[in-house]
Design a protein around this motif. Structure first.
Motif, PDB file in Angstrom:
ATOM      1  N   ASP A  34       0.813  -1.220   0.000  1.00  0.00           N
ATOM      2  CA  ASP A  34       0.000   0.000   0.000  1.00  0.00           C
ATOM      3  C   ASP A  34       0.842   1.264   0.000  1.00  0.00           C
ATOM      4  OD1 ASP A  34       0.929  -0.205   2.622  1.00  0.00           O
ATOM      5  OD2 ASP A  34      -0.830   0.789   3.449  1.00  0.00           O
ATOM      6  N   ASP A  60       2.088   3.353   2.190  1.00  0.00           N
ATOM      7  CA  ASP A  60       3.253   3.506   3.066  1.00  0.00           C
ATOM      8  C   ASP A  60       4.010   2.199   3.306  1.00  0.00           C
ATOM      9  OD1 ASP A  60       1.055   2.568   4.525  1.00  0.00           O
ATOM     10  OD2 ASP A  60       1.820   3.362   6.408  1.00  0.00           O
ATOM     11  N   THR A  83      -8.537  -3.449  16.785  1.00  0.00           N
ATOM     12  CA  THR A  83      -7.992  -3.071  15.481  1.00  0.00           C
ATOM     13  C   THR A  83      -6.953  -1.962  15.618  1.00  0.00           C
ATOM     14  OG1 THR A  83      -9.994  -3.727  14.344  1.00  0.00           O
ATOM     15  CG2 THR A  83      -8.640  -2.059  13.259  1.00  0.00           C
ATOM     16  N   GLU A 112      -6.816  -8.551   9.538  1.00  0.00           N
ATOM     17  CA  GLU A 112      -7.509  -8.953   8.306  1.00  0.00           C
ATOM     18  C   GLU A 112      -7.343  -7.909   7.207  1.00  0.00           C
ATOM     19  OE1 GLU A 112     -10.096  -6.823   7.394  1.00  0.00           O
ATOM     20  OE2 GLU A 112      -9.596  -5.736   9.237  1.00  0.00           O
ATOM     21  N   ARG A 124     -14.988  -9.409   4.136  1.00  0.00           N
ATOM     22  CA  ARG A 124     -15.296  -8.134   4.794  1.00  0.00           C
ATOM     23  C   ARG A 124     -16.061  -7.250   3.820  1.00  0.00           C
ATOM     24  NH1 ARG A 124     -10.635  -3.906   6.665  1.00  0.00           N
ATOM     25  NH2 ARG A 124     -11.324  -2.507   5.024  1.00  0.00           N
ATOM     26  N   SER A 150     -14.939   2.539  10.889  1.00  0.00           N
ATOM     27  CA  SER A 150     -13.537   2.817  10.573  1.00  0.00           C
ATOM     28  C   SER A 150     -13.030   4.036  11.329  1.00  0.00           C
ATOM     29  CB  SER A 150     -13.414   3.069   9.068  1.00  0.00           C
ATOM     30  OG  SER A 150     -12.252   3.798   8.780  1.00  0.00           O
ATOM     31  N   THR A 156     -10.098   5.468  10.070  1.00  0.00           N
ATOM     32  CA  THR A 156      -9.090   6.030   9.159  1.00  0.00           C
ATOM     33  C   THR A 156      -9.707   6.838   8.028  1.00  0.00           C
ATOM     34  OG1 THR A 156      -9.084   4.057   7.777  1.00  0.00           O
ATOM     35  CG2 THR A 156      -7.421   4.151   9.527  1.00  0.00           C
TER      36      THR A 156
HETATM   37  C1  VG1 Z   1      -7.818   0.294   8.980  1.00  0.00           C
HETATM   38  C2  VG1 Z   1      -7.744  -1.195   9.201  1.00  0.00           C
HETATM   39  C3  VG1 Z   1      -6.848  -1.502  10.396  1.00  0.00           C
HETATM   40  C4  VG1 Z   1      -5.467  -0.880  10.157  1.00  0.00           C
HETATM   41  C5  VG1 Z   1      -5.607   0.600   9.871  1.00  0.00           C
HETATM   42  C6  VG1 Z   1      -4.290   1.232   9.496  1.00  0.00           C
HETATM   43  O1  VG1 Z   1      -8.396   0.920  10.107  1.00  0.00           O
HETATM   44  O2  VG1 Z   1      -9.024  -1.741   9.390  1.00  0.00           O
HETATM   45  O3  VG1 Z   1      -6.783  -2.891  10.567  1.00  0.00           O
HETATM   46  O4  VG1 Z   1      -4.655  -1.059  11.281  1.00  0.00           O
HETATM   47  O5  VG1 Z   1      -6.509   0.808   8.781  1.00  0.00           O
HETATM   48  O6  VG1 Z   1      -3.758   0.635   8.351  1.00  0.00           O
HETATM   49  P1  VG1 Z   1      -9.943   1.331  10.193  1.00  0.00           P
HETATM   50  O7  VG1 Z   1     -10.104   2.023  11.507  1.00  0.00           O
HETATM   51  O8  VG1 Z   1     -10.220   2.217   9.003  1.00  0.00           O
HETATM   52  O9  VG1 Z   1     -10.721   0.066  10.087  1.00  0.00           O
HETATM   53  V1  VG1 Z   1      -2.719   1.517   7.336  1.00  0.00           V
HETATM   54  O10 VG1 Z   1      -2.059   0.547   6.248  1.00  0.00           O
HETATM   55  O11 VG1 Z   1      -3.206   2.919   7.591  1.00  0.00           O
HETATM   56  O12 VG1 Z   1      -1.453   2.004   8.287  1.00  0.00           O
END
Ligand code: VG1
Ligand code: CO
Length: 546
Positions: free
Chosen positions: A280, A282, A347, A367, A417, A489, A491
């Motif tokens: 991805d 980063d 998570t 996951e 998912r 989420s 993020t």
């Molecule tokens: C998502 C994923 C979580 C992961 C996070 C950061 O968070 O579900 O498992 O740790 O992204 O991944 P959320 O809260 O949107 O479900 V990354 O590659 O930002 O560092």
């Protein structure tokens, strides 16, 4: 140094600088507001006094605004008495590389500029994460201290001098602070060579085996080029989209079945490649594909754990394994067989930190295409890809064979998912509240062959420091071992994203090669009925299925 070269700039607070699952993530336009980045960075320096006179690691995934942010942070670091900063050339460092550099050079912390898998460019997202001296994402207590500071900030400190050209490798001075601009790849590649059998992998790649790696125009391009091409002898064409671009070439740098569809296509058909993988924005996520097959991240964690003895870096034994709560229970079965501990955490990678630091676990995963080990304190995309390549080289088997054999031995956890993105925040919160209100009445309810055995609102007590994290997702368990999990989420940057995680266990080898969508349909329908997703959101289908 003369204080005259350090300016104290008056500012006023923003009220929205609380970190989510992984750092502060906002549309680029939000970060471009005057003082927005500066306020947050000052909050870091104000609450992490060890950075004064200390070492900071700094880099990002190369997305739009990365270079500007690096310049500002370097000048602010000099303004706040940081002793030395190590920066990746061109401002590039993957998330796992930052984690490694913090540990290797015993830095007091690291700043990573990334919004991970979120799209980039002027209309995309930007983000900033802070990692502590163990190399891992700042725990909630730390990000909460940042947030409180941002609410009362009235000025920030910045050096008035120019930051050096970050395109040039070498040592520089800014006021009293030293800046070392380094090759972002070299240290990381060295660590990979210590962990994996490069000779065996080189031999495999020279034997007619076909590999493709998709860097999605994000950070892993330079890392993959060096590791696969220079060190393992793969043809340069095997690394796709290898040049990091500020807008990721307009793509969505999220390695999953939807956003890496072009790579998935290369594994199909008569000439499908043997092994394909992607990472991805980063560099911390990974997707693993074989000819005509996709390895779910949950299965990947289980298979990595089961095959650890084949890998040089893990041959001397492993501690336990941890998975985030929504991740399938496949790894638990392996841990039980191996007689090692297993943990279920909320998570987000920050929850693995204590378990790794205290040697409770060696492997951990989510996951959401995240897998990692105690070699760093972040998930690590290329590490997972090399782990798989090393298993393939060591066993001489195909990805599909390894998967089928694993299911035969441990049973298969079918998994999927469903994400509903950009839904109204009020509706999403109400949906979760209503689920919570139903928790007591759910057990005993029957839906065809599925009877609910238990339901709860997941809460986690850290076994090391006893920190309690509540409201981490609604779990529904069925008598046949199936599970449905709902969470919002942390993020996303537009409205709310509802994630529905579904899992069903199949011990019978004769039923382990069915189509996931068909197997999961009944549970998908139950998940909809229990939460009223369609009626509440007006959506007939999820936006992304992984
Ligand atoms: C998502 C994923 C979580 C992961 C996070 C950061 O968070 O579900 O498992 O740790 O992204 O991944 P959320 O809260 O949107 O479900 V990354 O590659 O930002 O560092
Ligand atoms: Co990421």
């Amino acid at each position: 140094m003369s204080e005259a070269s350090i300016q104290q700039v008056p500012t006023t607070p923003f009220d929205d600088q609380r970190a989510g699952t992984s750092g502060l993530r906002k549309p680029v336009g939000v970060f471009e507001q005057p003082h927005y980045l500066e306020n947050f960075v000052q909050a870091i320096f104000d609450t992490r006094p060890e950075l004064n006179g200390g070492l900071l690691i700094l880099g990002g995934d190369g997305r739009f605004y990365n270079d500007i942010a690096i310049g500002i942070i370097l000048r602010m670091a000099a303004g706040n008495g940081v002793g030395r900063v190590i920066v990746g050339q061109h401002g590039l460092l993957s998330t796992p590389a930052v984690s490694h550099l913090i540990r290797k050079y015993q830095a007091q912390g690291g700043i990573i500029l990334s919004a991970s898998h979120n799209p980039g460019g002027p209309d995309g997202d930007f983000g900033i994460k802070f990692n502590t001296a163990n190399g891992g994402p700042a725990p909630e207590s730390v990000t909460e201290a940042f947030f409180q500071k941002t609410l009362e900030i009235d000025s920030y400190r910045i050096h008035t001098g120019d930051a050096p050209d970050i395109g040039r490798i070498g040592g520089f001075e800014l006021g009293d602070m030293r800046i070392d601009i380094i090759d972002p790849v070299r240290d990381y590649a060295g660590m990979m060579q210590d962990l994996f059998d490069f000779d065996a992998m080189r031999e495999l790649l020279a034997s007619g085996f076909q590999l493709r790696f998709d860097a999605m125009h994000a950070i892993t391009g330079p890392y993959a080029r060096h590791i696969f091409t220079d060190l393992l002898g793969a043809p340069a064409e095997w690394i796709l989209n290898a040049t990091p671009l500020p807008d990721f070439g307009g793509g969505h740098p999220d390695p999953n079945l939807k956003h890496a569809a072009a790579l998935v296509a290369l594994t199909r058909g008569e000439n499908g490649v043997d092994f394909a993988a992607a990472s991805d924005g980063d560099g911390d996520r990974n997707m693993i594909l074989g000819k005509h097959c996709f390895v779910t991240p949950s299965d990947s964690l289980a298979i990595i754990t089961a095959n650890a003895a084949m890998i040089p870096g893990y041959r001397n034994g492993i501690h336990g394994v941890a998975r985030s709560m929504p991740t399938s229970q496949a790894a638990d079965r392996v841990a039980e067989r191996l007689g090692i501990a297993h943990y279920e955490t909320p998570t987000g990678w920050k929850y693995f930190g204590n378990l790794l630091d205290h040697r409770r676990i060696t492997f951990c995963g989510e996951e959401s295409f995240g897998t990692g080990s105690d070699h760093v304190r972040e998930k690590d995309g290329l590490w997972a890809v090399l782990f798989w390549l090393n298993i393939l080289a060591g066993s001489g088997r195909s990805v599909a064979d390894i998967l089928a054999a694993h299911w035969r031995e441990y049973g298969r956890n079918y998994y999927t998912r469903h994400d509903y993105e950009g839904i109204d925040s009020g509706i999403a919160t109400q949906l979760m509240d209503d689920l919570r209100a139903q928790l007591d009445s759910l057990p005993g309810q029957r839906f065809g062959e599925h009877t609910i055995a238990w339901a709860d609102d997941f809460s986690y007590t850290d076994p090391i420091d006893a920190t309690v994290s509540t409201h981490q997702g609604i779990r529904i368990g069925f008598e046949n071992g199936s599970r449905i999990v709902y969470r919002l989420s942390g993020t996303g940057t537009q409205g709310a994203t509802l994630r529905v995680y579904l899992e069903s266990f199949e011990p019978d080898p004769a039923k382990q090669q069915h189509d996931t969508r068909q197997v999961m349909q009944a549970l998908v329908d139950i998940a909809n009925r229990v939460a009223g997703i369609r009626a509440r959101t007006g959506r007939n289908a999820p936006d992304v299925i992984t």
